[in-house]
Design a protein around this motif. Sequence first.
Motif, PDB file in Angstrom:
ATOM      1  N   HIS A  84       1.381  11.248   1.107  1.00  0.00           N
ATOM      2  CA  HIS A  84       0.132  10.471   1.148  1.00  0.00           C
ATOM      3  C   HIS A  84       0.346   8.993   1.454  1.00  0.00           C
ATOM      4  CE1 HIS A  84      -2.257  13.831  -0.384  1.00  0.00           C
ATOM      5  NE2 HIS A  84      -1.258  14.082  -1.216  1.00  0.00           N
ATOM      6  N   THR A  85       1.473   8.639   2.051  1.00  0.00           N
ATOM      7  CA  THR A  85       1.760   7.217   2.260  1.00  0.00           C
ATOM      8  C   THR A  85       0.830   6.548   3.275  1.00  0.00           C
ATOM      9  OG1 THR A  85       3.464   7.811   3.889  1.00  0.00           O
ATOM     10  CG2 THR A  85       4.188   7.423   1.611  1.00  0.00           C
ATOM     11  N   GLU A  86       0.095   7.330   4.063  1.00  0.00           N
ATOM     12  CA  GLU A  86      -0.835   6.756   5.036  1.00  0.00           C
ATOM     13  C   GLU A  86      -2.291   6.850   4.575  1.00  0.00           C
ATOM     14  OE1 GLU A  86       0.341   5.120   7.570  1.00  0.00           O
ATOM     15  OE2 GLU A  86       2.399   5.722   7.079  1.00  0.00           O
ATOM     16  N   ASP A  87      -2.524   7.412   3.397  1.00  0.00           N
ATOM     17  CA  ASP A  87      -3.902   7.635   2.934  1.00  0.00           C
ATOM     18  C   ASP A  87      -4.450   6.389   2.239  1.00  0.00           C
ATOM     19  OD1 ASP A  87      -3.828  10.229   3.904  1.00  0.00           O
ATOM     20  OD2 ASP A  87      -3.107  11.053   2.013  1.00  0.00           O
ATOM     21  N   MET A  88      -4.675   5.346   3.015  1.00  0.00           N
ATOM     22  CA  MET A  88      -5.128   4.075   2.454  1.00  0.00           C
ATOM     23  C   MET A  88      -6.483   4.198   1.764  1.00  0.00           C
ATOM     24  SD  MET A  88      -2.611   2.173   3.159  1.00  0.00           S
ATOM     25  CE  MET A  88      -1.244   2.016   4.302  1.00  0.00           C
ATOM     26  N   GLN A  89      -7.332   5.106   2.273  1.00  0.00           N
ATOM     27  CA  GLN A  89      -8.654   5.238   1.676  1.00  0.00           C
ATOM     28  C   GLN A  89      -8.576   5.734   0.250  1.00  0.00           C
ATOM     29  OE1 GLN A  89     -11.278   4.008   2.968  1.00  0.00           O
ATOM     30  NE2 GLN A  89     -12.711   4.685   1.397  1.00  0.00           N
ATOM     31  N   TYR A  90      -7.600   6.633  -0.051  1.00  0.00           N
ATOM     32  CA  TYR A  90      -7.388   7.067  -1.425  1.00  0.00           C
ATOM     33  C   TYR A  90      -7.218   5.855  -2.328  1.00  0.00           C
ATOM     34  CZ  TYR A  90      -6.326  12.084  -0.628  1.00  0.00           C
ATOM     35  OH  TYR A  90      -6.395  13.411  -0.347  1.00  0.00           O
TER      36      TYR A  90
ATOM     37  N   TRP B 130       0.938   8.921  -5.532  1.00  0.00           N
ATOM     38  CA  TRP B 130       0.417  10.136  -4.904  1.00  0.00           C
ATOM     39  C   TRP B 130       1.504  11.031  -4.312  1.00  0.00           C
ATOM     40  CZ3 TRP B 130      -2.876   6.047  -5.452  1.00  0.00           C
ATOM     41  CH2 TRP B 130      -4.199   6.322  -5.821  1.00  0.00           C
TER      42      TRP B 130
ATOM     43  N   LEU C 149       1.120   4.250  -2.839  1.00  0.00           N
ATOM     44  CA  LEU C 149       0.758   5.618  -2.476  1.00  0.00           C
ATOM     45  C   LEU C 149       1.932   6.573  -2.673  1.00  0.00           C
ATOM     46  CD1 LEU C 149      -1.332   4.798   0.693  1.00  0.00           C
ATOM     47  CD2 LEU C 149      -2.192   6.040  -1.292  1.00  0.00           C
ATOM     48  N   LYS C 150       3.132   6.141  -2.292  1.00  0.00           N
ATOM     49  CA  LYS C 150       4.316   6.991  -2.445  1.00  0.00           C
ATOM     50  C   LYS C 150       4.599   7.273  -3.911  1.00  0.00           C
ATOM     51  CE  LYS C 150       9.308   7.032  -1.533  1.00  0.00           C
ATOM     52  NZ  LYS C 150       9.736   6.959  -2.948  1.00  0.00           N
TER      53      LYS C 150
ATOM     54  N   HIS D 254       0.830  -1.206   0.000  1.00  0.00           N
ATOM     55  CA  HIS D 254       0.000   0.000   0.000  1.00  0.00           C
ATOM     56  C   HIS D 254       0.867   1.259   0.000  1.00  0.00           C
ATOM     57  CE1 HIS D 254      -2.870  -2.907   2.078  1.00  0.00           C
ATOM     58  NE2 HIS D 254      -3.514  -2.565   0.986  1.00  0.00           N
ATOM     59  N   LYS D 255       1.855   1.308   0.906  1.00  0.00           N
ATOM     60  CA  LYS D 255       2.691   2.503   1.024  1.00  0.00           C
ATOM     61  C   LYS D 255       3.511   2.739  -0.241  1.00  0.00           C
ATOM     62  CE  LYS D 255       3.096   2.941   6.026  1.00  0.00           C
ATOM     63  NZ  LYS D 255       4.026   3.107   7.170  1.00  0.00           N
TER      64      LYS D 255
END
Length: 250
Positions: free
Chosen positions: A190-196, A186, A182-183, A178-179
Amino acid sequence: MTRTAKNTILIIDDEPSIRKLLSISLESTGYKVVECDNGHQGIHLAASIAPELILLDLGLPDIDGKEIITSLRGWSQVPIIICSVRHSDSEIIHALEAGADDYITKPFNLDVLLARVNANLRKAANREGGMSQLVNGGIRMDLVRHEVYLNGEKKLFTPKEYDLLRYFIINRGKMLTHKQILKDVWGNAHTEDMQYLRVYVKQLREKIKSVPPGPSYIITEPCIGYRMESITAPASLRAGAEAPFPSPLA
């Protein structure tokens, strides 16, 4: 309204007349344009909008353009074309050695500049996928025109959907955390924005569900991330992958 993803060109130049000329010309040929008049804002925009190409003046009011190149090259390989009145060999060499991809002096021929924009976008597309398009099963992406075809039919994707689909296809067959996704798609903020990620993966699955094996293209790796399956392309798409695409300037 859903809009088609376009190549975004960032113009960093303190001359309003030049920005207006470039914006009108680039937008008329299908590009999206974002502009600014100073270096610090240019660096911020390069990070926030992730343009596909930057047109950069060297003589900016706050910092020298070569400092911008050095800053960008610390974290990005976005194509940079210098547009400057500085025409000495030393200036050109220093800019290229700092990491610029091309150099054109002012006043410039607009057709030549547009041709160089197109050429540098093609080179960037080739670096990403080894060719001007990506194919996985019944999905085909034109990396120059930013178009997506499902079973040979053009479909509309938002810019972020396009970026995520491109990332999955380039990394098909790999388990992606996931991270990591996102990295890379995004950005570091935004590495913690799992909902995105969940929302956009759901949207991608919905759009490609008509292309066998449908939503199973993107496999959920529980508690880890996602993996896009590597699917053999239909013969018609494999043949088409060898044919060059027409220039967006044609």
